[in-house]
Design a protein around this motif. Structure first.
Motif, PDB file in Angstrom:
ATOM      1  N   PHE A 118       0.837  -1.202   0.000  1.00 53.32           N
ATOM      2  CA  PHE A 118       0.000   0.000   0.000  1.00 53.32           C
ATOM      3  C   PHE A 118       0.877   1.258   0.000  1.00 53.32           C
ATOM      4  O   PHE A 118       0.617   2.205  -0.754  1.00 53.32           O
ATOM      5  N   SER A 119       1.927   1.268   0.829  1.00 55.89           N
ATOM      6  CA  SER A 119       2.825   2.427   0.889  1.00 55.89           C
ATOM      7  C   SER A 119       3.666   2.553  -0.367  1.00 55.89           C
ATOM      8  O   SER A 119       4.039   3.667  -0.759  1.00 55.89           O
ATOM      9  N   ASN A 120       3.966   1.433  -0.995  1.00 57.75           N
ATOM     10  CA  ASN A 120       4.852   1.442  -2.149  1.00 57.75           C
ATOM     11  C   ASN A 120       4.117   1.757  -3.453  1.00 57.75           C
ATOM     12  O   ASN A 120       4.725   2.329  -4.377  1.00 57.75           O
ATOM     13  N   ASN A 121       2.841   1.412  -3.539  1.00 57.33           N
ATOM     14  CA  ASN A 121       2.112   1.547  -4.803  1.00 57.33           C
ATOM     15  C   ASN A 121       0.927   2.514  -4.734  1.00 57.33           C
ATOM     16  O   ASN A 121       0.759   3.345  -5.628  1.00 57.33           O
ATOM     17  N   VAL A 122       0.126   2.408  -3.687  1.00 57.96           N
ATOM     18  CA  VAL A 122      -1.107   3.204  -3.620  1.00 57.96           C
ATOM     19  C   VAL A 122      -0.826   4.630  -3.157  1.00 57.96           C
ATOM     20  O   VAL A 122      -1.286   5.598  -3.776  1.00 57.96           O
ATOM     21  N   ILE A 123      -0.051   4.788  -2.075  1.00 59.81           N
ATOM     22  CA  ILE A 123       0.183   6.125  -1.521  1.00 59.81           C
ATOM     23  C   ILE A 123       0.868   7.057  -2.522  1.00 59.81           C
ATOM     24  O   ILE A 123       0.447   8.211  -2.670  1.00 59.81           O
ATOM     25  N   PRO A 124       1.934   6.633  -3.226  1.00 54.99           N
ATOM     26  CA  PRO A 124       2.521   7.550  -4.228  1.00 54.99           C
ATOM     27  C   PRO A 124       1.523   7.996  -5.298  1.00 54.99           C
ATOM     28  O   PRO A 124       1.521   9.171  -5.695  1.00 54.99           O
ATOM     29  N   ASP A 125       0.671   7.075  -5.737  1.00 53.41           N
ATOM     30  CA  ASP A 125      -0.322   7.438  -6.746  1.00 53.41           C
ATOM     31  C   ASP A 125      -1.326   8.432  -6.184  1.00 53.41           C
ATOM     32  O   ASP A 125      -1.697   9.404  -6.848  1.00 53.41           O
ATOM     33  N   PHE A 126      -1.773   8.210  -4.950  1.00 47.68           N
ATOM     34  CA  PHE A 126      -2.717   9.134  -4.326  1.00 47.68           C
ATOM     35  C   PHE A 126      -2.070  10.492  -4.042  1.00 47.68           C
ATOM     36  O   PHE A 126      -2.732  11.530  -4.133  1.00 47.68           O
ATOM     37  N   GLN A 127      -0.789  10.488  -3.699  1.00 50.45           N
ATOM     38  CA  GLN A 127      -0.094  11.750  -3.478  1.00 50.45           C
ATOM     39  C   GLN A 127      -0.041  12.568  -4.773  1.00 50.45           C
ATOM     40  O   GLN A 127      -0.223  13.782  -4.754  1.00 50.45           O
ATOM     41  N   ARG A 128       0.203  11.908  -5.874  1.00 48.63           N
ATOM     42  CA  ARG A 128       0.243  12.594  -7.158  1.00 48.63           C
ATOM     43  C   ARG A 128      -1.132  13.159  -7.522  1.00 48.63           C
ATOM     44  O   ARG A 128      -1.258  14.297  -7.986  1.00 48.63           O
ATOM     45  N   GLN A 368      11.785   6.892   1.743  1.00 45.68           N
ATOM     46  CA  GLN A 368      11.967   5.575   1.138  1.00 45.68           C
ATOM     47  C   GLN A 368      12.046   4.477   2.194  1.00 45.68           C
ATOM     48  O   GLN A 368      11.375   3.442   2.092  1.00 45.68           O
ATOM     49  N   GLN A 369      12.858   4.692   3.222  1.00 46.09           N
ATOM     50  CA  GLN A 369      13.072   3.646   4.217  1.00 46.09           C
ATOM     51  C   GLN A 369      11.822   3.377   5.053  1.00 46.09           C
ATOM     52  O   GLN A 369      11.594   2.250   5.490  1.00 46.09           O
ATOM     53  N   ARG A 370      10.997   4.399   5.245  1.00 46.43           N
ATOM     54  CA  ARG A 370       9.793   4.193   6.047  1.00 46.43           C
ATOM     55  C   ARG A 370       8.737   3.376   5.322  1.00 46.43           C
ATOM     56  O   ARG A 370       7.808   2.878   5.969  1.00 46.43           O
ATOM     57  N   ILE A 371       8.850   3.249   4.026  1.00 43.55           N
ATOM     58  CA  ILE A 371       7.956   2.349   3.304  1.00 43.55           C
ATOM     59  C   ILE A 371       8.087   0.938   3.855  1.00 43.55           C
ATOM     60  O   ILE A 371       7.093   0.215   4.012  1.00 43.55           O
ATOM     61  N   PHE A 372       9.303   0.551   4.174  1.00 46.75           N
ATOM     62  CA  PHE A 372       9.557  -0.778   4.732  1.00 46.75           C
ATOM     63  C   PHE A 372       9.554  -0.769   6.256  1.00 46.75           C
ATOM     64  O   PHE A 372       9.138  -1.744   6.893  1.00 46.75           O
ATOM     65  N   ALA A 373      10.017   0.351   6.866  1.00 44.92           N
ATOM     66  CA  ALA A 373      10.128   0.416   8.327  1.00 44.92           C
ATOM     67  C   ALA A 373       8.774   0.347   9.013  1.00 44.92           C
ATOM     68  O   ALA A 373       8.620  -0.317  10.048  1.00 44.92           O
ATOM     69  N   TYR A 374       7.756   1.022   8.453  1.00 46.42           N
ATOM     70  CA  TYR A 374       6.431   0.992   9.075  1.00 46.42           C
ATOM     71  C   TYR A 374       5.812  -0.409   9.008  1.00 46.42           C
ATOM     72  O   TYR A 374       4.996  -0.765   9.864  1.00 46.42           O
ATOM     73  N   SER A 375       6.179  -1.199   7.996  1.00 46.08           N
ATOM     74  CA  SER A 375       5.698  -2.579   7.945  1.00 46.08           C
ATOM     75  C   SER A 375       6.281  -3.391   9.091  1.00 46.08           C
ATOM     76  O   SER A 375       5.585  -4.214   9.704  1.00 46.08           O
ATOM     77  N   MET A 376       7.554  -3.174   9.394  1.00 49.88           N
ATOM     78  CA  MET A 376       8.173  -3.863  10.526  1.00 49.88           C
ATOM     79  C   MET A 376       7.596  -3.373  11.850  1.00 49.88           C
ATOM     80  O   MET A 376       7.541  -4.124  12.826  1.00 49.88           O
ATOM     81  N   THR A 377       7.148  -2.125  11.891  1.00 47.32           N
ATOM     82  CA  THR A 377       6.534  -1.598  13.113  1.00 47.32           C
ATOM     83  C   THR A 377       5.277  -2.378  13.475  1.00 47.32           C
ATOM     84  O   THR A 377       4.966  -2.557  14.665  1.00 47.32           O
ATOM     85  N   CYS A 378       4.533  -2.856  12.477  1.00 42.71           N
ATOM     86  CA  CYS A 378       3.332  -3.657  12.745  1.00 42.71           C
ATOM     87  C   CYS A 378       3.692  -4.913  13.544  1.00 42.71           C
ATOM     88  O   CYS A 378       3.007  -5.255  14.527  1.00 42.71           O
ATOM     89  N   LEU A 379       4.751  -5.601  13.146  1.00 42.00           N
ATOM     90  CA  LEU A 379       5.164  -6.821  13.854  1.00 42.00           C
ATOM     91  C   LEU A 379       5.652  -6.500  15.263  1.00 42.00           C
ATOM     92  O   LEU A 379       5.335  -7.229  16.216  1.00 42.00           O
ATOM     93  N   ILE A 380       6.410  -5.416  15.403  1.00 46.27           N
ATOM     94  CA  ILE A 380       6.916  -5.042  16.738  1.00 46.27           C
ATOM     95  C   ILE A 380       5.765  -4.654  17.650  1.00 46.27           C
ATOM     96  O   ILE A 380       5.729  -5.042  18.831  1.00 46.27           O
ATOM     97  N   PHE A 381       4.807  -3.894  17.126  1.00 41.03           N
ATOM     98  CA  PHE A 381       3.657  -3.511  17.949  1.00 41.03           C
ATOM     99  C   PHE A 381       2.813  -4.727  18.333  1.00 41.03           C
ATOM    100  O   PHE A 381       2.194  -4.730  19.412  1.00 41.03           O
ATOM    101  N   PHE A 382       2.767  -5.729  17.476  1.00 40.68           N
ATOM    102  CA  PHE A 382       2.029  -6.937  17.854  1.00 40.68           C
ATOM    103  C   PHE A 382       2.711  -7.643  19.022  1.00 40.68           C
ATOM    104  O   PHE A 382       2.031  -8.105  19.955  1.00 40.68           O
ATOM    105  N   LEU A 383       4.044  -7.750  18.975  1.00 45.86           N
ATOM    106  CA  LEU A 383       4.764  -8.370  20.092  1.00 45.86           C
ATOM    107  C   LEU A 383       4.509  -7.609  21.386  1.00 45.86           C
ATOM    108  O   LEU A 383       4.263  -8.206  22.440  1.00 45.86           O
ATOM    109  N   ILE A 384       4.564  -6.272  21.310  1.00 34.30           N
ATOM    110  CA  ILE A 384       4.337  -5.468  22.519  1.00 34.30           C
ATOM    111  C   ILE A 384       2.900  -5.607  22.991  1.00 34.30           C
ATOM    112  O   ILE A 384       2.634  -5.802  24.189  1.00 34.30           O
ATOM    113  N   GLY A 385       1.949  -5.509  22.071  1.00 30.51           N
ATOM    114  CA  GLY A 385       0.544  -5.549  22.461  1.00 30.51           C
ATOM    115  C   GLY A 385       0.114  -6.890  23.012  1.00 30.51           C
ATOM    116  O   GLY A 385      -0.563  -6.961  24.060  1.00 30.51           O
TER     117      GLY A 385
END
Length: 484
Positions: A118-128, A368-385
């Motif tokens: 979604f961050s890699n394909n949809v968001i750039p298109d919507f931003q444009r 660029q890096q947050r496109i992938f970093a926010y995906s990893m945040t989902c897994l980390i937040f699941f471990l914490i939650g």
């Protein structure tokens, strides 16, 4: 039996997930509406246009809403299991906490993949699309920014007033007064017309205005001597129809800058951003070389000036500053001060230019890096939650919500802090992109370990027992009222 438990765990998770995601997404979208309220109201936009623009602008919200939803849903799900003793029953049946968390971990992994695509394909298109729509609003509907009966200076170089603005899109005007803003040494011009109409121009950087039944009042003073101006002080030209073009590129640029949608790198995916980063790196290197050459040339010019001094002549003694005349002292001081100020101004300008280059380069890398970093945040937040939920054993919207908000605020503050440090050149942008995850991952792993070992991390009585000897040592024994 295991499959039924997995299905039950996933079903329990999706209940609060859908509700929380809807609420959080609505809150973030309301925040967007509140920030951009002035842009939506009174602009002649239809409800469909507003909804479409909001959908484009709110796409970026998913990057923060989805991790926070996973965090809160995991806390509530495992908190409910613990509060209803379902977690204890599963463990008594021989199912470990790791096995209970496994199906939701796979679900979270799917969500993280979804967020990446979604961050890699949809968001750039919507931003444009959002930027183009904002551009079209500013370029094709500039009359909507005017207020009837008031002098407005939105057209650069002109002061205009329209008595009435009519039409579905505000294209018809009545009672037109246009004054060209000029100083006393420039040609003066004013235009008065009964009616007018905004017409789309071939170049959207220009505003095309057709005026009907009016006069042009001019006073030509440039390149005309005083005697000739006395003979012909003013000119009045009557017209039935007149077409004028006004440069509104400045209006468009200001509108885009106010919306913070000016960087084209937001339209690119992860792979395309690699090319943009290399291009920015090359451009920065060329600009820095030019700045270095400019500073070196300035220094060499001063040295060359000194070298041109005729060394064959007998040097004369330099007079002391105290012996100079007051006028000469003032000239010497002014020359030295001017030289110092010019050097300081040049250094300040070049420093700001270098900082802007680095900030732009850092923004591209972080995006660029947050496109992938926010995906990893989902897994980390699941471990914490999930770990926090199984430890506190409280469900509902009480304590879990408070804990989730605290964790998210910590993550968000770290995120903004390292981002600002990277823009200022105090931190590597790659490190700034991943540092929040690098800080929270050990915390999530530690909480998971505590949950697997059934640690009483939030048991108040446990901490009271630890500090009880210290409290008893510094407190006096109270005499019972019976023995007083």
């Amino acid at each position: 039996m295991i499959k039924k438990i997995d299905g039950y765990v996933i079903k329990t998770f999706f209940g609060p997930f859908i509700f929380i995601f809807s609420v959080l997404f609505f809150i973030f979208v309301v925040n967007i509406i509140w920030i951009r309220l002035a842009q939506f109201t009174g602009k002649g936009l239809s409800y469909w246009e507003i909804l479409k623009l909001l959908s484009y602008l709110s796409a970026i919200v998913v990057q923060l809403v989805l991790p926070l939803t996973i965090l809160l849903s995991a806390i509530m799900t495992f908190g409910d299991f613990g509060e209803r003793y379902e977690l204890a029953a599963m463990k008594a049946a021989g199912i470990s906490l790791t096995r209970i968390m496994l199906p939701l971990f796979f679900v979270t992994f799917i969500f993280s993949l979804f967020l990446f695509f979604f961050s890699n394909n949809v968001i750039p298109d919507f931003q444009r699309k959002a930027k183009n729509m904002l551009y079209n609003i500013a370029a094709t509907k500039p009359a909507l920014n005017f207020t009837p009966g008031q002098f407005i200076q939105q057209i650069p170089g002109y002061s205009v007033k329209f008595d009435k603005i009519l039409g579905e899109n505000g294209e018809n005007i009545e009672g037109v007064f246009i004054h060209k803003m000029a100083n006393s040494y420039e040609n003066q011009q004013s235009i008065v017309a009964e009616k007018g109409k905004f017409v789309p121009a071939a170049n959207r950087n220009y505003l095309k205005l057709v005026l009907f039944n009016g006069h042009i009042f001019e006073d030509n003073i440039e390149n005309v001597d005083y005697a000739q101006r006395l003979k012909q002080p003013d000119q009045a030209i009557k017209f039935d129809t007149m077409v004028s073009h006004f440069n509104i590129s400045e209006i468009i640029n200001k509108a885009l800058e106010a919306e913070k949608i000016t960087d084209d790198y937001t339209f690119q995916n992860f792979i395309e951003l690699n090319t943009t980063i290399e291009k920015a790196k090359t451009q920065n290197s060329d600009i820095l070389n030019n700045i270095n050459s400019e500073l070196v040339n300035q220094t060499n010019g001063f040295i060359s000036y000194i070298g041109k001094t005729n060394t064959k002549e007998t040097p004369t003694s330099v007079p002391k500053f105290e012996t100079l005349k007051p006028q000469k002292k003032q000239e010497v001081l002014f020359g030295a001060y001017s030289k110092i100020e010019s050097v300081k101004q040049l250094n300040s300008t070049k420093t700001e230019q270098i900082q802007d280059l680095h900030a732009y380069y850092s923004r591209i890398i972080i995006y660029q890096q947050r496109i992938f970093a926010y995906s990893m945040t989902c897994l980390i937040f699941f471990l914490i939650g999930s770990s926090l939920g199984s430890i506190i054993r409280k469900g509902g919207l009480g304590l879990p919500v408070v804990i989730a908000i605290v964790v998210f605020i910590i993550f968000y503050v770290i995120n903004l802090s390292v981002e600002n440090m990277a823009w200022a050149g105090k931190m590597d942008p790659y490190l700034a992109s991943w540092l929040p995850n690098m800080i929270l991952f050990p915390f999530g792993a530690w909480l998971t370990y505590k949950a697997l070992t059934d640690s009483q991390l939030f048991d108040v009585e446990k901490y009271k027992a630890i500090f009880k000897p210290l409290i008893n040592r510094f407190s006096k024994n109270k005499e019972h009222a019976r023995y007083r």
